[in-house]
Design an enzyme around this catalytic site. Sequence first.
Site, PDB file in Angstrom:
ATOM      1  N   ALA A 231     -12.884 -14.109   6.563  1.00 21.66           N
ATOM      2  CA  ALA A 231     -12.217 -15.297   7.091  1.00 21.66           C
ATOM      3  C   ALA A 231     -12.910 -15.898   8.310  1.00 21.66           C
ATOM      4  CB  ALA A 231     -10.760 -14.972   7.432  1.00 21.66           C
ATOM      5  N   GLY A 234     -11.513 -18.851  10.447  1.00 18.35           N
ATOM      6  CA  GLY A 234     -10.302 -19.261   9.741  1.00 18.35           C
ATOM      7  C   GLY A 234     -10.270 -20.676   9.216  1.00 18.35           C
ATOM      8  N   LYS A 236     -11.521 -22.092   6.407  1.00 16.82           N
ATOM      9  CA  LYS A 236     -11.141 -22.163   4.992  1.00 16.82           C
ATOM     10  C   LYS A 236      -9.753 -21.570   4.773  1.00 16.82           C
ATOM     11  CE  LYS A 236     -15.939 -22.093   3.393  1.00 16.82           C
ATOM     12  NZ  LYS A 236     -16.562 -21.889   4.725  1.00 16.82           N
ATOM     13  N   CYS A 355     -23.138 -20.317   2.863  1.00 20.44           N
ATOM     14  CA  CYS A 355     -23.735 -21.535   3.430  1.00 20.44           C
ATOM     15  C   CYS A 355     -25.250 -21.366   3.437  1.00 20.44           C
ATOM     16  CB  CYS A 355     -23.195 -21.829   4.825  1.00 20.44           C
ATOM     17  SG  CYS A 355     -23.349 -20.471   6.005  1.00 20.44           S
TER      18      CYS A 355
END
Length: 431
Positions: A231, A234, A236, A355
């Site tokens: 996560a 946080g 997303k 990413c």
Amino acid sequence: MQEVADVARPADAVISAWFRARRQIGDADRGQIIELLYTLLRHHARLGWWLERIGRKDIPRHRLIAWLALSGQSPDQLRSLFNGDRSSPSALTEPERAMLAKLQGGSVDHPDMPDAVRLECPDWALEPLQRRFGPTFAAEMAGMLTPAPLDLRVNPIKSTRDDMLAALRDLGLKPAPTTMAPLGIRMPERLSLANLPMLKSGAVEIQDEGSQLVAMLVDARPGDRVVDFCAGAGGKTLAIAAQMANKGHVVACDINEGRLERAAERFRRAGLHNIQTRLLSSETDKWVKRHKLGFDRVLVDAPCSGTGTWRRNPDARWRPEDEQGVGHLVALQAKILASAARLVKPGGRLVYATCSLLSEENEEQVTIFLASHPDFKLVPLGEAAPGLPSAQPYYLSLTPAQHDTDGFFAAVMVRQSSPLSPKGEVKPAIS
């Protein structure tokens, strides 16, 4: 700002600490300083090449002087800037004036530069990225040399995109709806985020449009049980919980307690109450075994090389996050993905994302996973999220040059059946 110029630590953290110690600097001056610093970072390899070419020591002050000279500042303008006043750099030395004479009339790009220097590509990433993009390699790298846009995501628990667009316009700004993400807003102008009341209230969050699309692939529904396995801060998780209209249950997992604590504050500000944070000791924490087959959706936003974020974080390409290299990251990603997959119930969705722009962290990683997990099936992107852009039928693949987002990869998989016990019996979910 020598600390930033040497790219030893993340630029945003160094800049934040530098300004905290200089609170007297106003917003306008802060903006100009930050813009100049990031410009220098986007020209890191080329400025280093020039300093080596003219035989000057590669230090931050020389990089600044070289950039100003190569971007068109005259000797008189430079002498005016470097005047030794209290708020100005010390006066140019005789060797520095000689350095200016060698640079005057040149430009930042030079025909003698190797492609890797001209395109600001570190040696370790050159071959993998050339293999990934082939004939479009130069265009893709050029796309990462421009400033990244500022994107916001509207929190549907608190507002609508139309209302937020109107509120931003009332502040004298010029927002525009993003073209792909239905809750996204793009801010074309630079602004002080501290002055945005909707950011303070949790009505909007800062989130790149590409990141918003990855969260959309989770397709979480009200009442679902969902895990965001990595996560982080946080971002997303917030988008997923909002998809669920504050219903159901989201578990935000991470191995970094500080990140989870900061994320929890964002969750509270956003008015989201269906999120629980879970600190894991490792990717194979016992919590995973206790909750296997217990979730409808699992997102694995895996730690990666971050090559897709180079436009936003130009210093990152010169600051290896892990001295053990991409190979170590690929092995870690495989372990994380295999562990998190245990949480997905039959018929549930597993989303793997990075990413990164490197094939070995993306398509190749998914191929290897599917070969060893025959109970999972890859879902075509058009079926998983109709309307999302992609040149590949099974993968979301975004790049700055093609989509004007950060670089993102995502694959959607579904578990077709439960793993079998040694006796051939289906193993039940444990809540």
